[in-house]
Design a protein around this motif. Structure first.
Motif, PDB file in Angstrom:
ATOM      1  N   ARG A  76       0.820  -1.189   0.034  1.00 38.38           N
ATOM      2  CA  ARG A  76       0.047   0.019   0.064  1.00 38.38           C
ATOM      3  C   ARG A  76       0.862   1.321   0.035  1.00 38.38           C
ATOM      4  O   ARG A  76       1.862   1.290   0.573  1.00 38.38           O
ATOM      5  N   LEU A 124       2.472   4.395   1.334  1.00 38.27           N
ATOM      6  CA  LEU A 124       2.580   4.964   2.766  1.00 38.27           C
ATOM      7  C   LEU A 124       2.892   6.387   2.646  1.00 38.27           C
ATOM      8  O   LEU A 124       2.960   7.217   1.452  1.00 38.27           O
ATOM      9  N   MET A 125       3.464   6.894   3.779  1.00 40.39           N
ATOM     10  CA  MET A 125       3.814   8.197   3.920  1.00 40.39           C
ATOM     11  C   MET A 125       5.160   8.585   3.162  1.00 40.39           C
ATOM     12  O   MET A 125       5.828   7.807   2.982  1.00 40.39           O
ATOM     13  N   TYR A 159       8.161   8.741   9.463  1.00 39.36           N
ATOM     14  CA  TYR A 159       8.731   7.879   8.520  1.00 39.36           C
ATOM     15  C   TYR A 159       9.907   7.164   8.970  1.00 39.36           C
ATOM     16  O   TYR A 159      10.032   6.038   8.743  1.00 39.36           O
ATOM     17  N   PHE A 178       8.793   4.352  10.994  1.00 34.02           N
ATOM     18  CA  PHE A 178       8.134   3.322  10.202  1.00 34.02           C
ATOM     19  C   PHE A 178       9.088   2.574   9.393  1.00 34.02           C
ATOM     20  O   PHE A 178       9.148   1.302   9.271  1.00 34.02           O
ATOM     21  N   ASN A 182       9.932  -1.098   9.603  1.00 35.81           N
ATOM     22  CA  ASN A 182       9.958  -2.049   8.341  1.00 35.81           C
ATOM     23  C   ASN A 182      11.307  -2.964   8.197  1.00 35.81           C
ATOM     24  O   ASN A 182      10.845  -4.183   7.956  1.00 35.81           O
TER      25      ASN A 182
END
Length: 181
Positions: A158, A160-161, A168, A171, A175
């Motif tokens: 999807r 994302l930012m 960020y 994340f 990740n």
């Protein structure tokens, strides 16, 4: 364009690199050889479900014309011309917005080689911005059938930012912890 080399070879390597960026040629016979050699490799990749899943995912996320969503196929290769290559080369490599990033053991000698090869003056050509806003699909589920396959490939993704979003970096680390890159 990425170039790797030992410091002792940079004096010879960097002028060659600059030459490639400013004076490359695209002989018709070499283009033909490239197309002939690449088409079978593409055909093989197109038989693999993981390749089909990856290309479908990127096309859905970014759109078929975005650099991240674009996929080369044999029809594109069949239509490839020397004129198109020359125009792409002019638009991409001969632009006025060259950035050089150097890492490794960089000393004054390396910097002098870089300046001798590339100089400080503005390069010929115009500044270009090939990037556009992605125009991906709003489809939530894509099912691509591959007849005769004994494997399946599933991709989840999807948008994302942006990197400028305050969350960020958190994340990004999360990740990596979950196995992403």
């Amino acid at each position: 364009l990425s170039v790797y080399g030992m410091n002792r070879t940079l004096e010879d390597l960097l002028p060659l690199t600059n030459g490639l960026m400013q004076e490359a040629t695209f002989p018709e016979d070499e283009l033909g050889t490239y197309v002939r050699n690449t088409k079978p490799r593409i055909k093989i990749k197109e038989e693999k479900v993981d390749y089909l899943a990856d290309t479908s995912l990127r096309k859905a996320l970014y759109g078929a014309t975005d650099p991240y969503g674009y996929t080369t196929n044999t029809e594109i290769l069949d239509g490839l011309s020397r004129t198109q290559l020359e125009q792409h080369y002019k638009d991409t490599y001969q632009t006025g917005d060259l950035m050089i990033v150097v890492s490794g053991r960089v000393d004054d000698r390396v910097m002098s080689f870089l300046e001798a090869a590339f100089g400080r003056e503005k390069r010929k050509g115009t500044t270009s911005d090939p990037w556009t806003e992605p125009s991906g699909s709003k489809e939530k589920f894509i099912h691509q059938v591959k007849e005769g396959s004994v494997q399946s490939a599933i991709r989840f993704a999807r948008p994302l930012m942006a990197k400028t979003h305050p969350d960020y970096m958190e994340f990004f680390v999360l990740n990596i912890l979950f196995g992403g890159y």
